[in-house]
Write a protein that holds these residues in place. Structure first.
Motif, short mmCIF file in Angstrom:
data_model
loop_
_atom_site.label_atom_id
_atom_site.label_comp_id
_atom_site.label_asym_id
_atom_site.label_seq_id
_atom_site.Cartn_x
_atom_site.Cartn_y
_atom_site.Cartn_z
N VAL A 46 -33.94 37.72 9.32
CA VAL A 46 -32.83 38.51 9.81
C VAL A 46 -33.38 39.45 10.87
CG1 VAL A 46 -31.07 40.19 9.20
CG2 VAL A 46 -31.67 38.37 7.60
N LYS A 47 -32.81 39.36 12.04
CA LYS A 47 -33.27 40.29 13.08
C LYS A 47 -32.08 41.03 13.65
CE LYS A 47 -37.66 38.47 14.25
NZ LYS A 47 -38.36 37.37 14.88
N GLN A 48 -32.26 42.30 13.95
CA GLN A 48 -31.23 43.10 14.58
C GLN A 48 -29.91 43.06 13.83
OE1 GLN A 48 -31.28 43.54 18.71
NE2 GLN A 48 -33.31 44.21 18.16
N ALA A 49 -30.01 43.26 12.51
CA ALA A 49 -28.78 43.29 11.72
C ALA A 49 -28.03 44.59 11.99
CB ALA A 49 -29.12 43.19 10.24
N PRO A 50 -26.74 44.53 12.31
CA PRO A 50 -26.00 45.77 12.60
C PRO A 50 -25.70 46.55 11.32
CG PRO A 50 -24.56 43.87 12.74
CD PRO A 50 -25.93 43.33 12.47
N SER B 58 -38.34 54.53 2.95
CA SER B 58 -39.62 55.01 2.43
C SER B 58 -40.60 55.31 3.57
CB SER B 58 -40.22 54.03 1.42
OG SER B 58 -40.38 52.77 2.01
N LEU B 59 -40.46 54.55 4.65
CA LEU B 59 -41.31 54.80 5.82
C LEU B 59 -41.04 56.21 6.38
CD1 LEU B 59 -43.28 52.77 7.22
CD2 LEU B 59 -41.58 52.60 9.04
N TRP B 60 -39.73 56.50 6.43
CA TRP B 60 -39.33 57.81 6.97
C TRP B 60 -39.84 58.94 6.07
CZ3 TRP B 60 -35.62 61.44 5.05
CH2 TRP B 60 -35.33 62.48 5.95
N MET B 61 -39.70 58.72 4.75
CA MET B 61 -40.18 59.72 3.78
C MET B 61 -41.68 59.93 3.93
SD MET B 61 -37.74 60.93 1.92
CE MET B 61 -38.19 61.39 0.25
N ALA B 62 -42.38 58.83 4.10
CA ALA B 62 -43.83 58.91 4.20
C ALA B 62 -44.23 59.72 5.43
CB ALA B 62 -44.43 57.51 4.28
N ARG B 63 -43.54 59.40 6.54
CA ARG B 63 -43.88 60.10 7.77
C ARG B 63 -43.59 61.61 7.63
NH1 ARG B 63 -41.10 57.04 11.09
NH2 ARG B 63 -39.53 58.66 11.34
N ARG B 64 -42.48 61.88 6.98
CA ARG B 64 -42.07 63.26 6.77
C ARG B 64 -43.12 64.02 5.97
NH1 ARG B 64 -37.41 66.57 6.13
NH2 ARG B 64 -37.62 67.15 3.97
N SER B 65 -43.57 63.38 4.89
CA SER B 65 -44.55 64.09 4.06
C SER B 65 -45.88 64.27 4.79
CB SER B 65 -44.76 63.36 2.73
OG SER B 65 -45.14 62.03 2.98
N ALA C 280 -32.42 57.71 13.26
CA ALA C 280 -33.27 57.21 14.34
C ALA C 280 -34.35 56.30 13.79
CB ALA C 280 -33.89 58.37 15.11
N GLY C 281 -34.90 56.72 12.62
CA GLY C 281 -35.94 55.91 11.98
C GLY C 281 -35.44 54.53 11.62
N PHE C 282 -34.19 54.44 11.17
CA PHE C 282 -33.60 53.15 10.84
C PHE C 282 -33.53 52.25 12.07
CE2 PHE C 282 -31.81 52.19 6.68
CZ PHE C 282 -32.26 53.28 5.98
N MET C 283 -33.14 52.87 13.19
CA MET C 283 -32.90 52.05 14.38
C MET C 283 -34.20 51.63 15.04
SD MET C 283 -29.47 53.54 16.03
CE MET C 283 -29.34 55.24 15.68
N ARG C 284 -35.26 52.35 14.75
CA ARG C 284 -36.55 52.03 15.38
C ARG C 284 -37.14 50.72 14.86
NH1 ARG C 284 -38.07 57.42 15.73
NH2 ARG C 284 -38.81 57.44 13.60
N SER C 285 -36.75 50.32 13.66
CA SER C 285 -37.47 49.24 12.99
C SER C 285 -37.43 47.91 13.74
CB SER C 285 -36.90 49.03 11.59
OG SER C 285 -35.61 48.44 11.71
N GLY C 286 -36.38 47.70 14.54
CA GLY C 286 -36.29 46.42 15.25
C GLY C 286 -35.56 45.38 14.42
N TYR C 287 -35.48 45.60 13.11
CA TYR C 287 -34.77 44.64 12.27
C TYR C 287 -33.33 45.05 12.08
CZ TYR C 287 -39.34 42.74 11.26
OH TYR C 287 -40.56 42.17 11.39
N LEU C 288 -33.06 46.33 12.34
CA LEU C 288 -31.71 46.84 12.15
C LEU C 288 -31.25 47.53 13.42
CD1 LEU C 288 -32.39 48.56 8.71
CD2 LEU C 288 -31.14 46.42 9.04
N THR C 289 -29.97 47.45 13.71
CA THR C 289 -29.43 48.25 14.80
C THR C 289 -28.31 49.11 14.22
OG1 THR C 289 -27.92 46.47 15.32
CG2 THR C 289 -29.90 46.61 16.66
N GLY C 290 -28.31 50.32 14.58
CA GLY C 290 -27.36 51.22 13.97
C GLY C 290 -26.14 51.51 14.84
#
Lengths: 588, 386
Positions: free
Chosen positions: B61-65, B155-162, B82-92
Motif C-alpha cells: 500500500v503506497k500513499q494511502a489517503p 510511535s515514530l513521532w513519540m520516539a522523536r518527541r522523547s 505532519a509526521g503522518f504525512m512524512r512517511s510516504g505511505y500515507l497522505t493526509g
C-alpha cells in the motif's frame, strides 16, 4: 514367395467384443467372428457402419483386446506378444494417423525412425514411395494442407516406409474422391503383386469388393459370408435383371416402384436402365414388369450383398416406409419454371478462387446434383445459394431472391440439411421436431399435425423419446431431413447428406428424395458418391471451382472413355472428365 | 526412470531405442514450434504474468489517503499530523470535524481517519493522549497494512518527541524495535516473483502436457504410432523432454526478470535453484501426462489440469496465503500438493539462501511425487485403445 510358410497370415477364432453404451446397455461389436486371411492377397472386409469392421482391425493390430476368442497374426499369438505383431504390421487408421503440423517429409522420417530404417535404405525407399504416391512435389508441404486424397496416400506411404508383413487399412477410401480411390487401389495391387504383401482392407464401398481377392461380409458383428467376390456374387445368380425404362416414366420412378415391390431386394439405376435383384426367383409379381424387356445380367457383388443383408435383416428396412407423402394438393413433377438461377457466380478468398464463373439453372421438382472431389467448391457454392455466404461476383436467385440480402421470411421457402449432424444431441427426437417447427413459425394444431407427419413419414415414432445424439446413423439423417421439411419448403438443400451413411441407409435416403421430387419439391444435393448421381435429373461436375460438365446422367456417362466389357458408369465419366481437364492444364 | 539427465542417458530400460526417442523428441519440438498456442502458453504468458504481477499487482500500500481530524490545531497536534504525512505511505487530508471525515470515508475518498480530539494536548501531558485511528475495513488486507502504518507513524513521532527531551509521561518508555528479515523493505515482489515461478512452471508442465497427449488421442495419431515398434515409455520420454526444456526456459525468463527488473535477490545458489525447479517441473509434467492419458480429451484434460494443479498452486501452496494460518483441513490437503514444497523451496532459495534443512525435505517430497505420477502414467498409457 515360395520360401514363405503356407497357411493363413491371420486367423481368428470366435472373437467376441462388447462395448458399454451407457445406461448399462451393451453393444456386441463382434459376435463369435472366425476368419482366415490368406497370404499375398487383398482381403476385403465389407459391411455397413457399425458392422464391426473397425473393431476387428483394431483387435488384429493389438489395439483392443477381445472379450473372448483367440487370434494369431503372422503365426504369433496376439494376446501374448502384441508388440511383436505391431513391429511387423503396417496400419493406417481411419483418420490416417498423420501429424498435420509436420511436413510430408517429416512424417515419413518419423515413421522411418520409429521402424529403425537405416539411412542407405531410406535413400532407396523414399524415391520409390514418392513416385508411387505422386507426393514427390509436396515433400515440404504440411500434411494438414494436403487434400484428402493426398493425405490418404501419405498415410499409406508412412505405413510402407519398410515392407510390412501384413498391411491393415481401415476404410482408407472414405471421403476421398474417385480418382484418388482408384490410385490407392493401384498402389495396393502393385505391392501385392511385386512384393507379395498381405492386405486386410475394410470398406463400405461395395464396388470396391470386386477388387479384392477374397472378402468377408460383416453385419451386426457377425460374418455373413466369406469367399472370393465371384463366389459371393453367385449368391445372386439367376436373380439379377436389367430392364429399360419406358418413355412415360423416369428411371428413378421405376426404380422406386421396384424397390417397394415384394420379392425385390435391391434396385439401382444405370442411366435409363434399372437393375434389380429378386429375393427368390419368380417371386416378383409379373404384372409389374408387363410390357418391359427383362434381361438377365451377371450378378455383381452388390447384388449378393443386398440379398444377404435383406435375408438377415428381414423386413426391418421396408423401403415403402421411406416414401414421403406431402400434402396431396401439391402438384407433381418437373415444370419448366426456373427455381434457382445462377449466373457467372464467383467466390474469392484472398487470391484464391473457390468458385469461378459458375452458371446453372434448376427447374421446379428437379433433383439437381453438385458433384466433385473434395475442395472443388461444392460446399462454397451451396453456402452462397443458401445465403450463408456472400458472393464475390455474379448473380444468383433462389425462389426469385438472393437469400443473402433477402428478408428472413424468404428463407421460409427453403429447407437446409447441413453436412454435419446439426441437431441438438441431448434433445429427444420429439423435442428437436418441436424446436425446429417452432423456429419455422409453426404453431398450435398445424404444428402438432406436422410433427405427427414427421414421426410417421420418417419412421421415427419408435425413437420419439430417445436423445437425437444416440440414434443410429441412418435415423439421425432421417431426423435431420424431417426437421428441414417441417415447414414444407419448396426447395431442399442437402449438403453431403450420405457421407458416413452406409449403403442400406443411402438407398432408403434416395428413395425418400425421389418421392419428394415427384411431389414437386426441388432438391439440390452435393455428393461425392458418384453412383448416387444416377438419382439426379441433372447435375454439374465441379473441379477446382469450375464446372467441367453439366447434363443428365445419361449425357454425363457419354463423356466416359470406353471400357472393355461393361457399361461406363458415372464414376468412369467423372474420372475421364477430370483427367482430361488436368491434362489440358498441364499442357497449358 | 532416470529422467534427470534427459534423452542421452547411458542406461535406457531394456528394449528402448535412443534413435526412436530422439525422433519422437524432434517431432514434438517441431510441433511446438509450429503451434503458436503452446509457444504462447510457455513463453508469452510468463512475460505477461511477470509484467502484471511485477508492475500492476503489487500487494503493497503506497500513499494511502487518510483524513486527519484536527479539532484544535495545537502545535503538538500539527506536528503529529505532519509526521503522518512524512512517511510516504500515507497522505493526509486535514479536516476540522469528525463529520467531514466520516463523509470522506463513506465516499471512499480516504482509507482511514486519524482523530485528534480537542483535549489531545492535555492528554499528552498527562500521559494518556487520546488518539483514535479508524480504518476502512472492506479490504481487510489493506486495512491491516494501513493500521500498522498508522501505529508505526505514531510511535515514530513519540520516539522523536522523547528524544527531543520532551519526555514527560509514560509514553515512549517502552520502545519496540522491529525489523523484517529476508524482505527488509517488506516488498511484496520479493515473494510474488518466486510465486510466479511456481505458476509458470505449473502452466508449462501440467497444462501444456495435459493438452498434448490428449491431442494425440483425439486426432488418432497415437493409434497409428502404436502399431510400430515404439514403446509407451519412449512416447512418454518424447513428450517429457521438449516440455521440460520449454519449462526451464520459462524459469530462466522469470528468474531473470525478477533479478533485473524487480531487483529480487537470489541469495541461494543458481544451481540449487535449477535443480529444485527441474524436479518440480518433472512432477508437473508427470501430472500433466497422467491427466492427459486418463482423460484422452483436450477439453476435459485442460479443465482438470487447471483445477487440480494451477488453482491449488495459486491458492494452497503458501504463495498467496500463509499455510500456517489456514484451517487444519486445508493444511492437510496442501501436503498433497507438489506446489507447496516448491514454493517453500523457492522462497528459501531466493530470499534466505541455500538452507539445506529446508531444501532437502522439500526436494525429497517432490521426488516421491514424481515417481508416483510417472508410474501411474506408465500404467495408464498402454498400447491399447480401450
Amino acid at each position: 514367395m515360395t520360401a514363405q510358410p503356407e497357411g493363413p497370415v491371420l486367423s481368428a477364432r470366435s472373437l467376441t467384443k462388447r462395448f458399454k453404451s451407457g445406461k448399462g446397455k451393451e453393444i456386441t461389436a463382434l459376435d463369435a467372428v472366425s476368419i482366415d486371411i490368406p497370404r499375398s492377397a487383398v482381403t476385403g472386409l465389407l459391411g455397413p457402419d457399425g458392422a464391426g469392421k473397425t473393431t476387428l482391425i483394431r483387435i488384429a493390430t493389438g489395439l483392443l483386446v477381445p472379450d473372448s476368442g483367440s487370434i494369431r497374426v503372422l503365426g504369433i499369438d496376439l494376446a501374448a506378444h502384441p508388440g511383436e505383431v505391431q513391429s511387423r504390421a503396417g496400419y493406417m487408421p481411419q483418420k490416417f494417423g498423420l501429424y498435420e503440423d509436420l511436413t510430408v517429409q517429416e512424417n515419413l522420417d518419423l515413421y522411418a525412425d520409429l521402424h529403425g530404417i537405416p539411412k542407405e535404405e531410406r535413400s532407396k525407399r523414399y524415391p520409390e514411395l514418392m513416385h508411387m504416391t505422386g507426393l514427390g512435389r509436396f515433400t515440404d508441404r504440411l500434411a494438414g494442407r494436403l487434400s484428402g486424397g493426398m493425405k490418404q496416400k501419405l498415410g499409406l506411404a508412412c505405413t510402407l516406409v519398410r515392407s510390412p508383413d501384413i498391411l491393415f487399412l481401415d476404410e482408407p477410401t472414405v471421403g476421398v474422391d474417385p480418382l484418388s480411390r482408384r490410385e490407392l487401389w493401384e498402389i495396393v495391387y502393385r505391392l501385392v503383386k511385386e512384393q507379395g504383401l498381405t492386405v486386410l482392407v475394410s470398406t463400405s464401398y461395395l464396388d470396391e469388393a470386386e477388387k479384392c481377392d477374397t472378402t468377408v461380409v460383416l453385419l451386426q458383428g457377425k460374418v455373413l459370408a466369406q469367399g472370393s467376390p465371384s463366389e459371393i456374387s453367385s449368391i445372386a445368380e439367376g436373380r439379377s435383371f436389367r430392364i429399360s425404362t419406358p418413355e412415360t416414366l423416369k428411371p428413378r420412378q421405376l426404380q422406386a416402384r421396384l424397390m417397394e415391390a415384394p420379392g425385390v431386394v435391391d434396385a439401382t439405376l444405370e442411366g435409363r436402365l434399372v437393375r434389380f435383384v429378386e429375393s427368390d426367383p419368380g417371386e416378383l409379381d409379373p404384372a409389374l414388369l408387363r410390357g418391359l424387356t427383362v434381361t438377365p445380367v451377371r450378378p455383381r457383388f452388390e447384388d449378393a450383398f443386398m440379398t444377404l443383408v435383406r435375408r438377415t435383416e428381414g423386413k426391418e428396412r421396408d423401403p415403402s416406409e421411406a416414401r414421403v407423402r406431402l400434402s396431396p394438393d401439391q402438384a407433381a413433377g418437373v415444370s419448366s419454371e426456373l427455381v434457382v438461377e445462377v449466373r457467372d457466380l464467383v467466390k474469392r478468398f484472398g487470391a484464391f478462387y473457390a468458385v469461378r464463373d459458375v452458371t446453372f439453372q434448376v427447374r421446379r421438382g428437379e433433383i439437381f446434383g453438385l458433384l466433385g472431389p473434395n475442395g472443388a467448391g461444392k460446399s462454397t457454392t451451396f453456402r452462397m445459394l443458401c445465403g450463408l455466404l456472400q458472393a464475390t461476383g455474379g448473380t444468383l436467385s433462389v425462389a426469385g431472391v438472393d437469400l443473402h440480402h433477402a428478408r428472413a421470411s424468404a428463407r421460409q421457402r427453403i429447407g437446409y440439411v447441413a453436412q454435419k449432424f446439426s441437431l441438438y444431441g441431448q434433445l429427444s427426437v420429439l423435442e428437436n421436431l418441436d424446436f425446429f417447427s417452432g423456429a419455422y413459425g409453426l404453431r398450435g394444431g398445424n404444428k402438432k399435425e406436422r410433427m405427427q407427419w414427421a414421426l410417421e413419414q420418417f419412421g421415427l415414432a419408435q425413437y420419439s423419446g430417445s436423445p437425437a445424439g444416440q440414434l443410429p446413423g441412418g435415423f439421425k439423417q432421417r431426423l435431420a431431413m424431417a426437421c428441414a421439411l417441417m415447414h414444407e419448403p419448396e426447395i431442399l438443400f442437402l449438403d453431403e447428406p450420405t457421407s458416413g451413411v452406409d449403403p442400406l441407409a443411402r438407398r432408403e435416403f434416395w428413395h425418400r428424395i425421389g418421392s419428394l421430387a415427384d411431389l414437386g419439391v426441388t432438391v439440390i444435393v452435393t455428393t461425392h458418391f458418384m453412383e448416387e448421381a444416377e438419382y439426379c435429373d441433372r447435375m454439374v461436375i465441379m473441379v477446382d471451382g469450375e464446372i467441367l460438365a453439366a447434363g443428365s446422367p445419361a449425357e454425363i456417362r457419354g463423356r466416359a472413355r470406353m471400357t472393355e466389357d461393361r457399361e461406363p458408369t458415372i464414376e468412369d465419366a467423372f474420372i475421364s472428365i477430370v483427367e482430361d481437364y488436368r491434362q489440358e492444364r498441364r499442357a497449358a | 526412470m532416470n529422467t534427470d539427465s534427459g534423452p542421452e542417458e547411458a542406461t535406457l530400460p531394456r528394449g528402448m531405442s535412443p534413435h526412436r526417442i530422439r525422433s519422437l523428441i524432434r517431432k514434438e519440438m517441431l510441433q511446438i514450434v509450429r503451434d503458436p498456442s503452446s509457444i504462447a502458453i510457455a513463453l508469452v504468458l510468463p512475460v505477461f504474468l511477470i509484467l502484471i504481477f511485477g508492475y500492476a499487482l503489487s500487494l503493497d500500500v503506497k500513499q494511502a489517503p487518510l483524513a486527519i481530524v484536527l479539532e484544535r490545531p495545537t502545535p503538538d497536534a500539527a506536528d503529529l499530523a505532519a509526521g503522518f504525512m512524512r512517511s510516504g505511505y500515507l497522505t493526509g487530508i486535514v479536516v476540522t470535524s469528525m463529520k467531514e471525515a466520516t463523509e470522506l470515508m463513506i465516499e471512499r475518498k480516504v482509507d482511514g481517519i486519524l482523530h485528534l480530539r480537542e483535549d489531545f494536548g492535555r492528554g499528552l501531558s498527562s500521559g494518556g493522549a487520546p488518539v483514535q485511528v479508524i480504518v476502512h475495513g472492506v479490504d481487510a488486507n489493506r486495512a491491516r497494512i494501513i493500521q500498522s502504518y498508522a501505529a508505526g507513524a505514531f510511535s515514530l513521532w513519540m520516539a522523536r518527541r522523547s528524544s527531543n527531551g520532551n519526555a514527560q509521561g509514560s509514553a515512549g518508555q517502552v520502545r519496540v524495535q522491529s525489523r523484517m528479515w529476508f524482505n527488509e523493505a517488506v516488498d511484496s515482489r520479493y515473494f510474488l516473483v518466486p510465486g510466479l515461478v511456481v505458476l509458470i512452471m505449473t502452466l508449462t508442465g501440467a497444462l501444456l502436457t495435459a493438452l498434448v497427449m490428449a491431442r494425440e488421442w483425439e486426432r488418432g495419431t497415437l493409434e497409428a504410432l502404436f502399431v510400430t515398434p515404439v514403446r509407451t515409455g519412449e512416447i512418454l520420454i518424447g513428450k517429457t523432454v521438449p516440455y521440460f526444456l520449454l519449462g526451464m526456459a520459462g524459469l530462466l525468463l522469470t528468474a531473470a526478470a525478477g533479478r533485473f527488473l524487480f531487483d529480487v535477490p537470489l541469495r541461494g545458489s543458481f544451481l540449487v535453484l535449477l535443480g529444485g525447479s527441474a524436479l518440480y517441473l518433472l512432477v508437473a509434467l508427470a501430472i500433466g501426462l497422467f491427466i492427459s492419458s486418463a482423460t484422452r480429451s483436450q477439453f476435459i484434460a485442460s479443465q482438470i489440469a487447471l483445477v487440480a494443479t494451477f488453482l491449488p498452486a495459486l491458492f494452497l501452496s503458501g504463495f498467496l496465503f500463509d499455510l500456517a494460518s489456514v484451517p487444519q483441513a486445508v493444511r492437510v490437503v496442501s501436503y498433497f500438493l507438489p506446489a507447496r514444497y516448491y514454493v517453500s523451496f523457492l522462497q528459501t532459495v531466493f530470499l534466505a539462501g541455500d538452507v539445506w534443512g529446508v531444501i532437502l525435505p522439500n526436494c525429497a517430497a517432490m521426488v516421491v511425487m514424481m515417481a508416483v505420477f510417472f508410474k501411474l502414467t506408465l500404467r495408464k498409457t498402454k498400447k491399447r485403445l480401450a
